[in-house]
Write a protein that holds these residues in place. Structure first.
Motif, PDB file in Angstrom:
ATOM      1  N   HIS A 174      20.489 -52.953 -69.922  1.00 12.84           N
ATOM      2  CA  HIS A 174      20.307 -52.039 -68.787  1.00 12.84           C
ATOM      3  C   HIS A 174      21.184 -50.799 -68.950  1.00 12.84           C
ATOM      4  N   ILE A 175      22.390 -50.990 -69.443  1.00 13.01           N
ATOM      5  CA  ILE A 175      23.290 -49.853 -69.672  1.00 13.01           C
ATOM      6  C   ILE A 175      22.734 -48.947 -70.765  1.00 13.01           C
ATOM      7  N   LYS A 176      22.143 -49.569 -71.799  1.00  8.12           N
ATOM      8  CA  LYS A 176      21.588 -48.775 -72.896  1.00  8.12           C
ATOM      9  C   LYS A 176      20.382 -47.957 -72.447  1.00  8.12           C
ATOM     10  N   LYS A 177      19.698 -48.415 -71.384  1.00 10.01           N
ATOM     11  CA  LYS A 177      18.524 -47.694 -70.909  1.00 10.01           C
ATOM     12  C   LYS A 177      18.885 -46.433 -70.130  1.00 10.01           C
ATOM     13  N   ILE A 178      20.151 -46.348 -69.669  1.00  9.34           N
ATOM     14  CA  ILE A 178      20.551 -45.186 -68.872  1.00  9.34           C
ATOM     15  C   ILE A 178      20.426 -43.890 -69.660  1.00  9.34           C
ATOM     16  N   PRO A 179      20.981 -43.786 -70.902  1.00  5.89           N
ATOM     17  CA  PRO A 179      20.793 -42.544 -71.667  1.00  5.89           C
ATOM     18  C   PRO A 179      19.325 -42.219 -71.911  1.00  5.89           C
ATOM     19  N   VAL A 180      18.491 -43.258 -72.104  1.00 13.76           N
ATOM     20  CA  VAL A 180      17.064 -43.016 -72.318  1.00 13.76           C
ATOM     21  C   VAL A 180      16.440 -42.412 -71.076  1.00 13.76           C
ATOM     22  N   LEU A 181      16.826 -42.916 -69.905  1.00 13.44           N
ATOM     23  CA  LEU A 181      16.310 -42.384 -68.648  1.00 13.44           C
ATOM     24  C   LEU A 181      16.757 -40.946 -68.438  1.00 13.44           C
ATOM     25  N   VAL A 182      18.031 -40.681 -68.708  1.00 17.57           N
ATOM     26  CA  VAL A 182      18.546 -39.314 -68.570  1.00 17.57           C
ATOM     27  C   VAL A 182      17.847 -38.387 -69.553  1.00 17.57           C
ATOM     28  N   SER A 183      17.648 -38.860 -70.793  1.00 14.56           N
ATOM     29  CA  SER A 183      16.968 -38.056 -71.799  1.00 14.56           C
ATOM     30  C   SER A 183      15.546 -37.725 -71.361  1.00 14.56           C
ATOM     31  N   SER A 184      14.848 -38.690 -70.791  1.00 17.33           N
ATOM     32  CA  SER A 184      13.484 -38.446 -70.310  1.00 17.33           C
ATOM     33  C   SER A 184      13.477 -37.439 -69.167  1.00 17.33           C
ATOM     34  N   THR A 185      14.479 -37.543 -68.286  1.00 15.62           N
ATOM     35  CA  THR A 185      14.576 -36.590 -67.177  1.00 15.62           C
ATOM     36  C   THR A 185      14.822 -35.179 -67.690  1.00 15.62           C
ATOM     37  N   ILE A 186      15.699 -35.067 -68.670  1.00 11.85           N
ATOM     38  CA  ILE A 186      15.972 -33.747 -69.252  1.00 11.85           C
ATOM     39  C   ILE A 186      14.718 -33.185 -69.905  1.00 11.85           C
ATOM     40  N   LYS A 187      13.954 -34.039 -70.556  1.00 15.51           N
ATOM     41  CA  LYS A 187      12.710 -33.588 -71.190  1.00 15.51           C
ATOM     42  C   LYS A 187      11.746 -33.027 -70.153  1.00 15.51           C
ATOM     43  N   VAL A 188      11.653 -33.695 -69.010  1.00 18.27           N
ATOM     44  CA  VAL A 188      10.788 -33.207 -67.933  1.00 18.27           C
ATOM     45  C   VAL A 188      11.270 -31.856 -67.426  1.00 18.27           C
ATOM     46  N   ILE A 189      12.587 -31.715 -67.246  1.00 17.28           N
ATOM     47  CA  ILE A 189      13.147 -30.444 -66.777  1.00 17.28           C
ATOM     48  C   ILE A 189      12.855 -29.329 -67.781  1.00 17.28           C
ATOM     49  N   MET A 190      12.992 -29.634 -69.075  1.00 17.14           N
ATOM     50  CA  MET A 190      12.694 -28.639 -70.104  1.00 17.14           C
ATOM     51  C   MET A 190      11.248 -28.170 -70.012  1.00 17.14           C
ATOM     52  N   TRP A 191      10.336 -29.120 -69.816  1.00 13.26           N
ATOM     53  CA  TRP A 191       8.930 -28.758 -69.705  1.00 13.26           C
ATOM     54  C   TRP A 191       8.661 -27.935 -68.446  1.00 13.26           C
ATOM     55  N   VAL A 192       9.333 -28.289 -67.357  1.00 13.91           N
ATOM     56  CA  VAL A 192       9.152 -27.527 -66.112  1.00 13.91           C
ATOM     57  C   VAL A 192       9.605 -26.088 -66.297  1.00 13.91           C
ATOM     58  N   ILE A 193      10.766 -25.911 -66.932  1.00 11.80           N
ATOM     59  CA  ILE A 193      11.272 -24.552 -67.169  1.00 11.80           C
ATOM     60  C   ILE A 193      10.318 -23.777 -68.068  1.00 11.80           C
ATOM     61  N   PHE A 194       9.843 -24.422 -69.134  1.00  5.37           N
ATOM     62  CA  PHE A 194       8.945 -23.732 -70.067  1.00  5.37           C
ATOM     63  C   PHE A 194       7.631 -23.354 -69.392  1.00  5.37           C
ATOM     64  N   ILE A 195       7.052 -24.280 -68.632  1.00  7.29           N
ATOM     65  CA  ILE A 195       5.781 -23.992 -67.962  1.00  7.29           C
ATOM     66  C   ILE A 195       5.952 -22.879 -66.943  1.00  7.29           C
ATOM     67  N   ALA A 196       7.074 -22.915 -66.204  1.00  9.30           N
ATOM     68  CA  ALA A 196       7.331 -21.851 -65.229  1.00  9.30           C
ATOM     69  C   ALA A 196       7.490 -20.501 -65.925  1.00  9.30           C
ATOM     70  N   TRP A 197       8.207 -20.494 -67.052  1.00  8.71           N
ATOM     71  CA  TRP A 197       8.406 -19.253 -67.811  1.00  8.71           C
ATOM     72  C   TRP A 197       7.090 -18.741 -68.382  1.00  8.71           C
ATOM     73  N   ALA A 198       6.302 -19.638 -68.969  1.00 10.93           N
ATOM     74  CA  ALA A 198       5.012 -19.242 -69.524  1.00 10.93           C
ATOM     75  C   ALA A 198       4.061 -18.767 -68.430  1.00 10.93           C
ATOM     76  N   THR A 199       4.121 -19.421 -67.263  1.00  4.66           N
ATOM     77  CA  THR A 199       3.277 -18.993 -66.146  1.00  4.66           C
ATOM     78  C   THR A 199       3.658 -17.594 -65.675  1.00  4.66           C
ATOM     79  N   PHE A 200       4.957 -17.333 -65.606  1.00  4.08           N
ATOM     80  CA  PHE A 200       5.421 -15.996 -65.203  1.00  4.08           C
ATOM     81  C   PHE A 200       4.908 -14.930 -66.166  1.00  4.08           C
ATOM     82  N   ILE A 201       4.986 -15.215 -67.466  1.00  3.77           N
ATOM     83  CA  ILE A 201       4.501 -14.246 -68.457  1.00  3.77           C
ATOM     84  C   ILE A 201       2.997 -14.050 -68.330  1.00  3.77           C
ATOM     85  N   SER A 202       2.281 -15.138 -68.078  1.00  3.01           N
ATOM     86  CA  SER A 202       0.814 -15.040 -68.011  1.00  3.01           C
ATOM     87  C   SER A 202       0.328 -14.291 -66.780  1.00  3.01           C
TER      88      SER A 202
END
Length: 740
Positions: A20-48
């Motif tokens: 369970h402890i080992k899954k915490i970094p995986v969960l945080v990593s997945s959350t960061i990945k989602v945030i990265m995609w949100v920022i990129f999509i928002a940036w690409a949408t602004f440009i478009s």
């Protein structure tokens, strides 16, 4: 028994808590990945949506409102266009650190419930100007094309509306103004494409590593974006030239260098440099005269600097993030490449291929599907050539190997130097051997962030000629993992190797499979099918391997290793390098604005653009250089423990390779079980038969070879997938070819 049975739940409970402890970094990593995609999509949408008139006006008002601040208009454009890229890069660093090197996470089975299609491995186009294009790449191409068409249409509507507000009677002047406005719009769209252009060629970029795109794939995207960007900039310049010619002011405008507003002459110089790079990069020119392409491509410095002089600081910042990240990568590559490296051993094969074993530090990790760039100073001080690594990182901590086929002038000269050096050393006394050695420099290794070849239980490796090199590394890596009981999914491997002549067969002997894993046949179903296309029957010399020649093994061995200061090396240090340098850029620009630009009321656009370029260079040299210096000191301190026995280990490695080479010289090539002469591989029959044997599974197909071979393999993967029915295998196309 009761006591033992009572302890079991406690042990299981502790293990579950640990998991369970080992899954915490995986969960945080997945959350960061989602945030990265949100920022990129928002940036690409602004440009478009920028081509929309209302959004364009709001952007202009925001830029105007920030002119009185410390950073001025440059700061507002930085916030809109560059900051999102840096935010994604910072989050990528954190994600890479959290992911670490959890092999169980890397080698986990992707589809436990059965095979599934993947957009990244499903080829949709196999012939055409883009080469082999997967579904994910096609989506990207369509999005870019859609944006270009959308932007051109919307900006054309705005230009017509703006033109109607001038109430001009002279049609010639009206047409000239329309051309000028259209040229301006094409220039802006070109800058948007330029914001992406330099990201794929930053070989050690944390952005590429975070999404696991290796540089040999990213280079294709750079080529596509380069053609698109230069086409837009060419239209930008062409419309202005026609406009000036219609007004009878062509020469005056071409040499005009305005202090306030856009300076024309720097733009002409920048576009000229870009056109030279573009023309020499076309396939017909590049393939016939690679050196011309290579040298003219160094004009990117002229292109970027004079572009900044042309548009000024705040417009240049539209593409500033990508250019700055490339500068960081280029400076780190320059630092790594200054160090000379020992060539531990060389082996010349009868087919003209040379194996080089290069010294590396133990803490420099790489993927079995890795690449390095090599420079041999005796041959050229400027030319760098890419080669795939032919050894597994598990073969040894202190060396890596590459195979070089003598195809061009540079590689043929290298082989000649090695042969001459071996002859000279055999004729001289051993004490004089250290006076002769090959001086090399290395950049890399680069490649995939994760060893994706380990995520398929079933592999088909298709190679053409020297394309067998990375597959030797894969085979060695899998055998080591099986022998060491490390996580490793592959259990069924088919190697299809097409060669012209049988003198290339000894290349397979560079992997001593029985020495690596004596009982590999019990755990690995390996099949090798070799096709010798230009010979109808085996020759008498088949299987004979010459004794290895080692011109650099001598008492003069200096222990010069590859530098571990590489973008794909230590994640913490490479991430710190990016973060500190970026913060340094903000600080440098702020100091220049406060104490120079604002204090002395500097308003020349071209001069402020030059100051911005200078601030970028200064932040890379000062702040980035400080991190590199500390990184170097840390590296020396951590590696000092192994320095005492490092030379001994390297000599042991070389002696081991000598013994293997001697053993192979009298071997019978027993690992090539099926050699066919005068035939070419029937990919359709092979794929269909193995899909039937292996069943309803994912089959990873890796190809390394010329473009025609890549197209053939991709076409067969697509055919098998489209004709698939019921519970049949799915073929996942992966290319490991560098077509620069």
């Amino acid at each position: 028994m009761g006591e033992l049975s009572g302890q079991v739940p406690l042990l299981l409970k502790k293990e579950d808590e640990f998991d369970h402890i080992k899954k915490i970094p995986v969960l945080v990593s997945s959350t960061i990945k989602v945030i990265m995609w949100v920022i990129f999509i928002a940036w690409a949408t602004f440009i478009s949506i920028l081509p929309i008139k209302f959004v364009n006006e709001q952007q202009f008002r925001f830029i105007q409102a920030t002119q009185g601040t410390i950073f001025g208009s440059t700061g507002s454009v930085f916030l809109m266009f560059s900051l999102p890229i840096f935010m994604i890069a910072f989050l990528a660093i954190v994600r890479l650190i959290l992911n670490g090197e959890d092999e169980r996470q890397v080698c986990r089975k992707k589809n436990a419930k059965g095979p599934n299609f993947s957009l990244w491995t499903f080829p949709v186009l196999v012939d055409g100007p883009f080469g082999v294009v997967t579904a994910a790449e096609m989506i990207g191409i369509m999005l870019f094309a859609g944006y270009i068409v959308w932007a051109v249409i919307m900006y054309t509507i705005q230009n017509v509306d703006l033109l109607s507000s001038f109430h001009m009677q002279d049609m010639k002047e009206k047409s000239a103004l329309l051309l000028e406005l259209t040229g301006f719009r094409f220039g802006f769209i070109g800058l948007v494409c330029l914001a992406f252009l330099f990201l794929p060629v930053a070989r050690g970029s944390v952005l590429l590593r975070a999404i696991d795109i290796p540089f040999e794939h990213a280079t294709r995207y750079h080529v596509w974006l380069g053609h698109l960007t230069m086409a837009l900039f060419t239209l930008h310049g062409l419309f202005y030239v026609i406009c000036w010619a219609m007004r009878g002011r062509l020469l005056e405008e071409l040499v005009d260098w305005k202090n306030e507003g856009v300076a024309n002459l720097p733009g002409v110089i920048s576009l000229t440099a870009g056109l030279l790079m573009w023309v020499t990069s076309l396939p017909g020119v590049r393939r016939k005269n690679f050196e011309l392409f290579f040298y003219t491509h160094q004009l990117y410095v002229v292109f970027v600097v004079f572009l900044a002089l042309h548009v000024g600081d705040f417009i240049f910042m539209i593409a500033g993030a990508g250019i700055f990240l490339f500068m960081l990568d280029r400076f780190l590559r320059f630092f790594q490449s200054r160090k000379t490296v020992d060539i531990l051993s060389t082996t010349c094969f009868p087919c003209g291929t040379v194996e080089l074993v290069i010294s590396k530090p133990a803490n420099l990790n790489y993927n079995a599907l890795g690449w390095i760039f090599l420079q041999i100073r005796e041959l050229s001080w400027l030319q760098w050539h890419p080669f795939s690594v032919s050894s597994s990182p598990l073969d040894g901590k202190h060396h890596l190997a590459i195979l070089i086929k003598g195809l061009g002038d540079w590689t043929k000269k290298l082989k000649g130097n090695i042969l001459n050096l071996s002859v000279e050393q055999s004729e001289k006394a051993p004490l004089l051997q250290h006076n002769k050695k090959i001086i090399a420099s290395v950049e890399g290794p680069y490649g995939h962030e994760s060893p994706y070849h380990l995520t398929y239980e079933n592999l088909i490796l298709v190679a053409g000629g020297i394309g067998i090199s990375p597959f030797l590394a894969i085979l060695s890596d899998i055998l080591h993992r099986i022998n060491d009981s490390k996580p490793c999914l592959p259990r069924n491997i088919l190697i299809v190797w097409a060669i012209k002549n049988s003198d290339e067969l000894p290349l397979l002997d560079t992997v001593d499979m029985e020495a690596i894993c004596p009982l590999f046949s019990e755990k690995l179903n390996l099949e090798i099918q070799t096709f010798v296309t230009r010979e109808s029957q085996p020759t008498l010399e088949e299987g004979r391997v010459p004794k290895a020649m080692h011109p650099s093994i001598s008492p003069g061995f200096k222990g010069c290793r590859m530098s571990s200061l590489v973008g794909t090396g230590n994640v913490v240090w490479s991430g710190l390098y990016v973060i500190v340098s970026t913060i340094g850029l903000v600080i440098t620009v702020a100091l220049v604005d406060i104490f120079y630009i604002n204090a002395f009321n500097v308003y020349y656009w071209w001069y402020k653009g030059l100051l911005l370029i200078g601030s970028m260079v200064a932040s890379v040299l000062i702040f980035g250089g400080l991190v590199i210096a500390l990184w170097h000191l840390w590296d020396r301190k951590t590696s000092s423990k192994e320095e005492s026995d490092d030379a001994t280990k390297k000599v042991d490695v070389l002696q081991q390779k000598n013994e293997i080479s001697l053993h192979k010289s009298f071997g019978e090539g027993r690992f090539v079980n099926n050699i066919r002469y005068g035939q070419r591989p029937d990919l359709q029959e092979m794929f269909a038969s193995h899909a039937k044997i292996w069943g309803n599974v994912d089959i990873g197909v890796l190809v390394c070879g010329p473009p025609t071979l890549q197209s053939s393999v991709a076409k067969e993967c697509r055919r098998q997938n489209l004709q698939r029915s019921g519970h049949q295998a799915i073929f996942h196309f992966n290319s490991h070819s560098f077509d620069l």
